[in-house]
Design a protein around this motif. Structure first.
Motif: not given
Length: 161
Positions: A93, A96, A100, A133-134, A137-138, A140-141
């Motif tokens: 995070r 991330l 950003k 970022y993507t 994000e994946e 983290v998902s």
């Protein structure tokens, strides 16, 4: 320190962060993802350094996002291993947030750019950071999926018990 020097330092800090993560991670999937991200950040720093020195630079697109997606395919072992490392979610995070910040900085620089070459550079860097970022994000998902599995209702106490 001017804004380009700030951006260069930010990219080098990102490279160090991702290399540090790759060093402490035992999982080969995560290690590869962080090494890819570190390599990209180093490349971005070099491009910005060349721009700062009025040298030519090449905006060669990388395959970070597709490489990461390939690493996320068929990762059952990965899911089992990461269930045991929920504290690492916070590290991702933070990454991330850093990506950003990079996107925001390059969008600001894009809005201030006065020539087409600079605009193309910052558009390129924005897209690169969005890919990072993507990717994160994946990650983290995927971590959340393993946490959700452990916390799923079928494994918890229900009102029928």
């Amino acid at each position: 320190m001017n804004i380009l020097e700030f951006a260069i330092n930010m990219e080098l800090e990102g490279e160090k962060y991702y290399n540090d993560q790759a060093e402490i991670i035992n999982d080969k999937y995560l290690k590869n993802i962080f090494l890819i991200l570190a390599k990209d950040e180093n490349s971005h720093a070099k491009i910005l350094q060349d721009k700062s020195n009025n040298l030519s630079y090449d905006l060669k697109s990388n395959e970070t996002l597709s490489e990461a997606k390939n690493l996320f395919k068929g990762i059952e072992d990965f899911k089992n291993e990461i269930k045991q490392k929920p504290d690492q979610l916070d590290l991702y995070r933070v990454a991330l947030e850093k990506e950003k910040e990079s996107i925001d900085l390059y969008e600001k620089l894009l809005s201030q750019a006065e020539d087409d070459k600079s605009k193309k550079l910052f558009e390129f860097l924005i897209q690169q950071e969005k890919d990072h970022y993507t990717t994160l994000e994946e990650l983290v998902s995927q971590l959340n999926k393993s946490n959700d599995w452990v916390e799923a209702a079928e494994f918890g106490i229900t009102s029928e018990d």
